[in-house]
Design a protein around this motif. Structure first.
Motif, mmCIF file in Angstrom:
data_model
loop_
_atom_site.group_PDB
_atom_site.id
_atom_site.type_symbol
_atom_site.label_atom_id
_atom_site.label_comp_id
_atom_site.label_asym_id
_atom_site.label_seq_id
_atom_site.Cartn_x
_atom_site.Cartn_y
_atom_site.Cartn_z
ATOM 1 N N THR A 59 0.831 -1.208 0.000
ATOM 2 C CA THR A 59 0.000 0.000 0.000
ATOM 3 C C THR A 59 0.865 1.257 0.000
ATOM 4 O OG1 THR A 59 -1.681 -1.181 1.272
ATOM 5 C CG2 THR A 59 -1.873 1.214 1.171
ATOM 6 N N LEU B 293 -7.856 8.881 0.651
ATOM 7 C CA LEU B 293 -7.838 7.420 0.629
ATOM 8 C C LEU B 293 -9.099 6.857 1.280
ATOM 9 C CD1 LEU B 293 -4.210 6.833 1.980
ATOM 10 C CD2 LEU B 293 -4.900 7.235 -0.383
ATOM 11 N N PRO B 294 -9.860 6.014 0.591
ATOM 12 C CA PRO B 294 -10.934 5.286 1.278
ATOM 13 C C PRO B 294 -10.329 4.255 2.227
ATOM 14 C CG PRO B 294 -11.177 5.218 -1.129
ATOM 15 C CD PRO B 294 -9.800 5.691 -0.833
ATOM 16 N N ARG B 295 -10.955 4.097 3.376
ATOM 17 C CA ARG B 295 -10.505 3.077 4.333
ATOM 18 C C ARG B 295 -11.751 2.383 4.869
ATOM 19 N NH1 ARG B 295 -4.837 4.329 6.053
ATOM 20 N NH2 ARG B 295 -5.049 2.392 7.171
ATOM 21 N N HIS B 296 -11.704 1.052 4.874
ATOM 22 C CA HIS B 296 -12.880 0.329 5.355
ATOM 23 C C HIS B 296 -13.014 0.504 6.859
ATOM 24 C CE1 HIS B 296 -11.345 -3.158 7.601
ATOM 25 N NE2 HIS B 296 -10.347 -3.212 6.736
ATOM 26 N N VAL C 133 -17.315 2.503 4.701
ATOM 27 C CA VAL C 133 -16.185 3.241 4.147
ATOM 28 C C VAL C 133 -16.024 4.587 4.845
ATOM 29 C CG1 VAL C 133 -15.172 4.277 2.083
ATOM 30 C CG2 VAL C 133 -16.459 2.143 1.894
ATOM 31 N N VAL D 52 -12.919 7.878 5.021
ATOM 32 C CA VAL D 52 -11.857 8.425 4.171
ATOM 33 C C VAL D 52 -10.779 9.034 5.054
ATOM 34 C CG1 VAL D 52 -13.246 8.819 2.122
ATOM 35 C CG2 VAL D 52 -13.157 10.584 3.881
ATOM 36 N N SER E 166 -7.710 4.307 -4.226
ATOM 37 C CA SER E 166 -8.102 3.179 -3.382
ATOM 38 C C SER E 166 -7.188 1.997 -3.665
ATOM 39 C CB SER E 166 -9.556 2.790 -3.670
ATOM 40 O OG SER E 166 -9.886 1.565 -3.037
ATOM 41 N N TYR F 259 -11.124 9.157 -9.744
ATOM 42 C CA TYR F 259 -11.036 8.006 -8.849
ATOM 43 C C TYR F 259 -10.153 6.947 -9.506
ATOM 44 C CZ TYR F 259 -14.510 9.247 -5.288
ATOM 45 O OH TYR F 259 -15.172 9.838 -4.238
ATOM 46 N N TRP G 137 -8.611 3.052 -8.692
ATOM 47 C CA TRP G 137 -8.618 1.870 -7.837
ATOM 48 C C TRP G 137 -7.470 0.949 -8.257
ATOM 49 C CZ3 TRP G 137 -13.020 3.923 -10.082
ATOM 50 C CH2 TRP G 137 -14.024 4.377 -9.225
#
Length: 529
Positions: free
Chosen positions: A306, A330-333, A348, A350, A403, A435, A437
């Motif tokens: 990452t 950054l998206p983060r779960h 989700v 961010v 992402s 965006y 991914w």
């Protein structure tokens, strides 16, 4: 596992059936549910409502995600009906709906066993193009967030195979949900065909999660660590939310720098949508061997894959723009409990990411810095950004998002990546969002991107990626259960590449892929070691 816009790849022709959920008596027979709605969901609903008022069109502009799963056996109508109704019972978010009532919200929920499926035979399609267009239009209409159901299933049956498709508004699912769901649906269908239980583990409800998250967030004040992290980020560089390039077309006065000590200015007004859909690219960055070598380079520099991916983007960005910092979101779960791991829902948050590139660091130095920034950035995603924005008076959402997901350890990842399943998405009409991914899959590193159009507009229809490797006839095969798929390895060096002359996003992705491949090729890592 591919992540593509639904029109980016053909679907084999066949007989199309649409499966629409319904409850006898409609929403009037549902139970009032006191559980709170997440910040993400509320903003999504209100944006859709504003769109309806502004355009006099129902729902909101398309914002759905979905699945396409291939089965190498004839379709069983009783089995698929049983599977889909069981799946709706299993995931409460598919049996819950939120309506806007004045300035407030009201959740309604119906019990397991109350949702039935209406089977609609659309017809036989002899060509892929019209089939894909029918599915895309149907999913666009069926996933409006202001209505229930905001999701739909479809099957395309053939003599010896069929395709199962599912699309849902983003308020109900996220990408991780779908990566996990494909194996769940395959297991359930296999069990239904064999007249046995699928024996799936218990799963938590996103409705419960969103209520907990909302309650905790609304009780949080300005002393929360996330507030400080985001405030600092929104003051760095030019301030506000970053775009891909230093001069974003959506900015009215992008030449004016924002001092570090100044408060973050409000985002300048920008068009909320474009009349034309965004452009979409997807493909392969590196095969498995090259991805392993690149990962080893990152590890030797003291970082994870990452951190390395973000460091590579930062190096490319600095080379292209000369900017002293690289900034993105950054998206983060937010699946921080085992009960949420396989739940459908929008889990989700961010986090901000800002990497100092003022001294033109080497890649190894950029990886080390990226690792430190990622560690601090976790605090930024520990509170929903919409709550942070409310606390600091910020308006405007992310414009440039990257992402990264490693799908190798998801159930059924190997078969999915070999062609059994793919995650699909709708068009986007944003005039300024970019965006990107990046997915680490069993076969290597894949990418997908959406962004304001750069290449000449084409007629709507099934497209081919600029970088994906064409299918190859092979003798080897990968087997999982009743599904068989070709196991041909992918090769990113076969000359399938992005044309950097088309526009800035094309150039950005081209240079990123070239850097990853060159670093991987230069590594002395060997899998045999």
């Amino acid at each position: 596992m591919k992540f593509i816009q639904i029109r980016d790849e053909p679907i084999a022709p066949g007989g199309l059936v649409e499966w629409t959920p319904y409850v006898a008596g409609g929403l009037g027979n549902w139970d009032l549910d006191p559980r709170l709605t997440s910040h993400n969901h509320e903003q999504h609903l209100r944006s859709a409502f504003d769109y309806r008022l502004r355009t006099r069109r129902e729902g909101g502009r398309e914002s759905w995600l979905g699945l396409s799963i291939e089965f190498d056996e004839p379709l069983s109508i009783p089995a698929i009906r049983s599977v889909l109704t069981q799946w709706i019972d299993r995931h409460e978010v598919l049996r819950s709906h939120v309506v806007i009532k004045g300035t407030g919200l009201q959740r309604l929920t119906t019990a397991p066993g109350t949702v039935k499926l209406k089977m609609g035979r659309i017809g036989w399609f002899a060509q892929s193009g019209p089939l894909v267009e029918q599915l895309a239009g149907s999913f666009d209409r069926a996933t409006a967030p202001l209505h229930w159901p905001a999701y739909r299933f479809a099957t395309v049956g053939r003599e010896r195979s069929f395709t199962l498709l599912f699309a849902a508004d983003h308020s109900l699912v996220d990408g991780y949900s779908l990566i996990m769901a494909q194996q769940e649906l395959v297991s359930m269908y296999r069990a239904a065909r064999e007249h046995r239980s699928a024996n799936l583990p218990e799963v938590g409800s996103y409705v419960d999660f969103s209520a907990e998250e909302r309650r905790q967030a609304d009780q949080t004040g300005g002393d929360h660590p996330a507030v400080g992290v985001w405030s600092d980020f929104l003051r760095t560089g030019r301030g506000g939310m970053p775009g891909l390039l230093a001069r974003d077309p959506a900015d009215d006065d992008s030449s004016v720098p924002v001092p570090q000590e100044s408060p973050a200015p409000p985002e300048p007004p920008a068009p909320q949508e474009s009349p034309a859909p965004q452009e979409s690219l997807w493909g392969v960055i590196a095969d498995d061997e090259t991805a392993n070598r690149f990962t080893a380079v990152c590890s030797e520099a003291g970082g994870t894959l990452t951190a390395g991916v973000l460091a590579a983007f930062a190096v490319v960005h600095h080379r292209m723009t000369g900017d002293p910092e690289f900034r993105c979101v950054l998206p983060r779960h937010t699946r921080n409990d085992a009960r949420w791991l396989t739940s459908l829902g929008w889990f989700v948050g961010v986090a901000p990411f800002c990497l100092d590139m003022s001294d033109s660091p080497t890649f190894d130095q950029a990886v080390a810095r990226s690792t430190a920034v990622l560690k601090r950035g976790r605090q930024g995603s520990s509170l929903p950004f919409l709550r942070v924005a409310d606390l600091i008076g910020h308006e405007g959402g992310p414009r440039f998002v990257i992402s990264f997901i490693d799908t190798r350890y998801a159930p059924g990842a190997g078969a999915a990546d070999a062609g059994r399943a793919k995650v699909i998405r709708s068009h986007s009409y944003s005039p300024h969002e970019v965006y990107i991914w990046i997915n680490r899959t069993p076969s290597g590193l894949r990418y997908s991107a959406r962004f304001p159009r750069e290449s000449p507009a084409h007629d709507l229809g099934v497209a081919t990626s600029a970088t994906d490797v064409p299918p190859t006839e092979v003798d080897t095969a990968q087997h999982e259960g009743n599904v068989t798929f070709g196991g041909a390895p992918i090769h990113a060096e076969d000359g399938w590449d992005i044309d950097p002359q088309v526009g800035p996003v094309h150039a950005y992705l081209h240079d990123f892929a070239e850097l990853v491949r060159s670093l991987g090729d230069a590594s002395t890592f060997s899998a045999a070691m």
